[in-house]
Each structure stands twice: as C-alpha cells, then as structure tokens.
Design a protein around this motif. Sequence first.
Motif, PDB file in Angstrom:
ATOM      1  N   GLU A   1     -14.808  32.289  41.641  1.00 35.72           N
ATOM      2  CA  GLU A   1     -13.685  31.651  42.579  1.00 35.72           C
ATOM      3  C   GLU A   1     -14.352  31.165  43.893  1.00 35.72           C
TER       4      GLU A   1
ATOM      5  N   ALA B   1     -15.958  28.395  44.252  1.00 33.37           N
ATOM      6  CA  ALA B   1     -15.627  26.965  44.571  1.00 33.37           C
ATOM      7  C   ALA B   1     -14.379  26.751  44.932  1.00 33.37           C
ATOM      8  N   ASN B   2     -13.247  27.501  44.714  1.00 32.42           N
ATOM      9  CA  ASN B   2     -12.027  27.364  45.037  1.00 32.42           C
ATOM     10  C   ASN B   2     -12.026  27.871  46.462  1.00 32.42           C
TER      11      ASN B   2
ATOM     12  N   GLU C   1     -14.308  28.054  48.659  1.00 35.99           N
ATOM     13  CA  GLU C   1     -15.018  26.888  49.554  1.00 35.99           C
ATOM     14  C   GLU C   1     -13.963  25.798  49.857  1.00 35.99           C
ATOM     15  N   LEU C   2     -13.109  25.345  48.706  1.00 33.53           N
ATOM     16  CA  LEU C   2     -12.349  24.253  49.090  1.00 33.53           C
ATOM     17  C   LEU C   2     -11.083  24.658  49.867  1.00 33.53           C
ATOM     18  N   TYR C   3     -10.683  26.043  49.761  1.00 30.42           N
ATOM     19  CA  TYR C   3      -9.633  26.780  50.662  1.00 30.42           C
ATOM     20  C   TYR C   3     -10.203  26.611  52.167  1.00 30.42           C
TER      21      TYR C   3
ATOM     22  N   TRP D   1     -10.177  23.069  53.496  1.00 30.80           N
ATOM     23  CA  TRP D   1      -8.810  22.571  53.700  1.00 30.80           C
ATOM     24  C   TRP D   1      -8.194  23.200  55.077  1.00 30.80           C
TER      25      TRP D   1
END
Length: 103
Positions: free
Chosen positions: A40, A42-43, A45-47, A50
């Motif tokens: 989880e 990668a998600n 980090e994107l969150y 964002w």
Amino acid sequence: AKLVEEEESLKQELADKEAHLAELRARLCDIDVESFPEHERANAELYKKWKTYLKQKNDVERDFREQKMQTEENIKTRQEVQDVLADMERQARLVQLEIQAEN
C-alpha cells in the motif's frame, strides 16, 4: 461604527477559520508512508503528494484572497480620503466666494 466592528469581527473569524483549515490540511499531508504495508506504500505516497499539492494550491488561493481584500480596502480608503479632500476644497471655495461677495 457598529458595522465596522462587526466587519472586523467577521474578518477575524474568517482568518481564524482559514488558519484552522490550513492546519488540518497540513495534518492530512503528514502521514507516515512507512507505516503502511509494503503493497500500500505506493498508494500512500501518491495520497501524500496529492494532499501536499492541494494544500499548496489552497495556500496560494488564500494568500491571493487576502492580498485582494487588502488591495480593495486600500482603494476604498484612498477614495474616502479623496472624497473628504474634495469636500474640503469645495467648502474652502465657498468661504472664499462669501468673503469676496462681502467685499
């Protein structure tokens, strides 16, 4: 005078709410990506990216609104000063004309 006080109170409330929102947005950005399971991260980090970009966007928008409000207040104040000066000049001219009429 009461309206001016109310306006100042509302401006202060707005500033307080804006500061609270900024604090909440900063907390949303402050996540520990390492605390997430490997699959989880990668998600997460994107969150985090964002939310960080959204916070930066909101900060810029808030700064712009504050600058715009300050500019509008400055323009209003200058206009009020010009109106008072114009009125004083008219009154001075009337006094001058009255003095001339008496002589």
